[in-house]
Design an enzyme around this catalytic site. Structure first.
Site, PDB file in Angstrom:
ATOM      1  N   ASN A   1      45.618  31.152  42.742  1.00  0.00           N
ATOM      2  CA  ASN A   1      46.234  32.246  43.504  1.00  0.00           C
ATOM      3  C   ASN A   1      46.514  31.740  44.918  1.00  0.00           C
ATOM      4  O   ASN A   1      45.606  31.628  45.727  1.00  0.00           O
ATOM      5  CB  ASN A   1      45.263  33.443  43.524  1.00  0.00           C
ATOM      6  CG  ASN A   1      45.765  34.580  44.404  1.00  0.00           C
ATOM      7  OD1 ASN A   1      46.928  34.590  44.818  1.00  0.00           O
ATOM      8  ND2 ASN A   1      44.886  35.537  44.686  1.00  0.00           N
ATOM      9  N   TRP A   2      47.787  31.450  45.187  1.00  0.00           N
ATOM     10  CA  TRP A   2      48.143  30.880  46.485  1.00  0.00           C
ATOM     11  C   TRP A   2      48.140  31.922  47.605  1.00  0.00           C
ATOM     12  O   TRP A   2      48.247  31.572  48.776  1.00  0.00           O
ATOM     13  CB  TRP A   2      49.519  30.214  46.409  1.00  0.00           C
ATOM     14  CG  TRP A   2      49.556  28.958  45.592  1.00  0.00           C
ATOM     15  CD1 TRP A   2      48.491  28.324  45.009  1.00  0.00           C
ATOM     16  CD2 TRP A   2      50.711  28.165  45.284  1.00  0.00           C
ATOM     17  NE1 TRP A   2      48.923  27.188  44.355  1.00  0.00           N
ATOM     18  CE2 TRP A   2      50.284  27.070  44.508  1.00  0.00           C
ATOM     19  CE3 TRP A   2      52.072  28.281  45.574  1.00  0.00           C
ATOM     20  CZ2 TRP A   2      51.159  26.097  44.028  1.00  0.00           C
ATOM     21  CZ3 TRP A   2      52.956  27.324  45.109  1.00  0.00           C
ATOM     22  CH2 TRP A   2      52.504  26.234  44.341  1.00  0.00           C
ATOM     23  N   LYS A   3      48.088  33.190  47.235  1.00  0.00           N
ATOM     24  CA  LYS A   3      48.159  34.282  48.233  1.00  0.00           C
ATOM     25  C   LYS A   3      49.398  34.086  49.111  1.00  0.00           C
ATOM     26  O   LYS A   3      50.391  33.534  48.637  1.00  0.00           O
ATOM     27  CB  LYS A   3      46.859  34.345  49.033  1.00  0.00           C
ATOM     28  CG  LYS A   3      45.622  34.417  48.136  1.00  0.00           C
ATOM     29  CD  LYS A   3      44.356  34.739  48.850  1.00  0.00           C
ATOM     30  CE  LYS A   3      43.207  34.782  47.842  1.00  0.00           C
ATOM     31  NZ  LYS A   3      41.943  35.199  48.422  1.00  0.00           N
TER      32      LYS A   3
ATOM     33  N   HIS B   1      44.285  43.045  42.926  1.00  0.00           N
ATOM     34  CA  HIS B   1      43.448  42.138  43.726  1.00  0.00           C
ATOM     35  C   HIS B   1      42.830  42.932  44.877  1.00  0.00           C
ATOM     36  O   HIS B   1      43.468  43.825  45.442  1.00  0.00           O
ATOM     37  CB  HIS B   1      44.304  40.982  44.247  1.00  0.00           C
ATOM     38  CG  HIS B   1      43.493  39.890  44.852  1.00  0.00           C
ATOM     39  ND1 HIS B   1      42.953  39.990  46.116  1.00  0.00           N
ATOM     40  CD2 HIS B   1      43.082  38.694  44.350  1.00  0.00           C
ATOM     41  CE1 HIS B   1      42.263  38.889  46.373  1.00  0.00           C
ATOM     42  NE2 HIS B   1      42.324  38.088  45.315  1.00  0.00           N
TER      43      HIS B   1
ATOM     44  N   GLU C   1      35.943  39.667  40.523  1.00  0.00           N
ATOM     45  CA  GLU C   1      35.959  39.005  41.828  1.00  0.00           C
ATOM     46  C   GLU C   1      35.144  39.813  42.838  1.00  0.00           C
ATOM     47  O   GLU C   1      35.676  40.728  43.475  1.00  0.00           O
ATOM     48  CB  GLU C   1      37.399  38.904  42.342  1.00  0.00           C
ATOM     49  CG  GLU C   1      38.300  38.037  41.505  1.00  0.00           C
ATOM     50  CD  GLU C   1      39.416  37.432  42.341  1.00  0.00           C
ATOM     51  OE1 GLU C   1      39.477  36.221  42.431  1.00  0.00           O
ATOM     52  OE2 GLU C   1      40.191  38.202  42.932  1.00  0.00           O
TER      53      GLU C   1
ATOM     54  N   SER D   1      35.531  31.879  45.696  1.00  0.00           N
ATOM     55  CA  SER D   1      34.969  30.605  46.146  1.00  0.00           C
ATOM     56  C   SER D   1      34.674  29.626  45.009  1.00  0.00           C
ATOM     57  O   SER D   1      33.651  28.942  45.016  1.00  0.00           O
ATOM     58  CB  SER D   1      33.719  30.849  47.002  1.00  0.00           C
ATOM     59  OG  SER D   1      34.066  31.587  48.162  1.00  0.00           O
TER      60      SER D   1
ATOM     61  N   GLY E   1      41.361  30.662  44.786  1.00  0.00           N
ATOM     62  CA  GLY E   1      42.368  30.925  45.809  1.00  0.00           C
ATOM     63  C   GLY E   1      42.541  29.708  46.683  1.00  0.00           C
ATOM     64  O   GLY E   1      43.369  28.832  46.407  1.00  0.00           O
TER      65      GLY E   1
HETATM   66  P1  PGA Z   1      38.994  32.233  47.040  1.00  0.00           P
HETATM   67  O1  PGA Z   1      39.925  33.444  46.556  1.00  0.00           O
HETATM   68  O2  PGA Z   1      38.925  31.243  45.918  1.00  0.00           O
HETATM   69  O3  PGA Z   1      39.700  31.678  48.255  1.00  0.00           O
HETATM   70  O4  PGA Z   1      37.657  32.792  47.348  1.00  0.00           O
HETATM   71  C1  PGA Z   1      39.872  33.919  45.243  1.00  0.00           C
HETATM   72  C2  PGA Z   1      40.779  35.126  45.098  1.00  0.00           C
HETATM   73  O5  PGA Z   1      40.840  35.942  46.022  1.00  0.00           O
HETATM   74  O6  PGA Z   1      41.450  35.293  44.062  1.00  0.00           O
END
Ligand code: PGA
Length: 224
Positions: free
Chosen positions: A7-9, A98, A147, A184, A205
């Site tokens: 997930n590149w956000k 999300h 999550e 994470s 992410g």
């Molecule tokens: P993160 O994000 O791996 O940076 O904690 C995961 C997500 O929000 O899907």
């Protein structure tokens, strides 16, 4: 089969994405790993969906595309929205619900339900994100992402044992459901999560933004 969904956000521009794919292709060519046990999905921002689609073809990568969001409405007079039929041209999956969408964009369960419906109508698989077992899961959701908010972007992942137990609990209502873990996930802990029998994949992410690290995650996941 395990899902690895990056997930590149709201990160990476066109030049970054071009370089990401070049480096990813080099990584995969030099590691020659077999990824038959993985469904690998990258989720770029909407405007890069066609570009990412072209790059996947160019480098012949075993990757699929997911969108990070989808309109709750069908096509029509909804300024600024990207509807399911448009998303479908490029993506087979979509993240829905999300915690960042719930928190910053006030998406509530009635809207999320509509989004799931729009995705299903278009034949896109929703990856429905929840942060606790009490959260409602709409009908038609085949993949649930657990999550916990404390683990997102903090470097403090949930324990794989707890995540595994949560995954089993989520499956109690529907044994056919796939459950993935996000929060994470790194190249160092990915195997712990994937080795939990209830966990069908991960949703990294931050660590999906670096092609070397994402590549290492794929390599580690391919050995599960
Ligand atoms: P993160 O994000 O791996 O940076 O904690 C995961 C997500 O929000 O899907």
């Amino acid at each position: 089969m395990k899902y690895i969904i990056g997930n590149w956000k709201s990160n990476l521009g066109g030049k970054d994405i071009s370089s990401w794919f070049e480096k990813m292709s080099q990584y995969l060519n030099s590691h020659k790993t077999d990824f038959n046990n993985l469904t690998i999905i990258v989720c770029p921002p909407f405007i890069y969906l066609p570009y990412v689609s072209r790059l996947i073809s160019k480098y012949k990568l075993p990757f699929q595309i997911g969108a990070q969001n989808i309109s709750a409405y069908p096509g029509g007079a909804y300024t600024g929205e990207v509807n399911a039929q448009q998303v479908k041209e490029f993506a087979s999956y979509v993240l829905i619900g999300h915690s960042e969408r719930r928190k910053y964009f006030a998406e509530d369960e009635s809207q999320l339900k509509e989004k799931v419906k729009r995705a299903a109508e278009a034949g896109i698989s929703p990856v429905y994100c929840i942060s606790k077992t009490e959260d409602d899961i709409p009908e038609g959701v085949g993949i649930v992402a657990y999550e916990p908010v404390f683990a997102i972007g903090t470097g403090k992942a949930d324990s794989s044992t707890n995540a595994g137990q949560v995954a089993q609990k989520i499956k109690e209502a529907d044994l056919n459901r796939k459950v993935i873990y996000g929060g994470s996930v790194t190249q160092n802990n990915i195997a712990d999560f994937l080795n939990e029998s209830g966990i069908d994949g991960v949703l990294p992410g931050k660590t999906s933004l670096d092609p070397q690290i994402f590549g290492e995650m794929l390599t580690n996941a391919s050995k599960i």
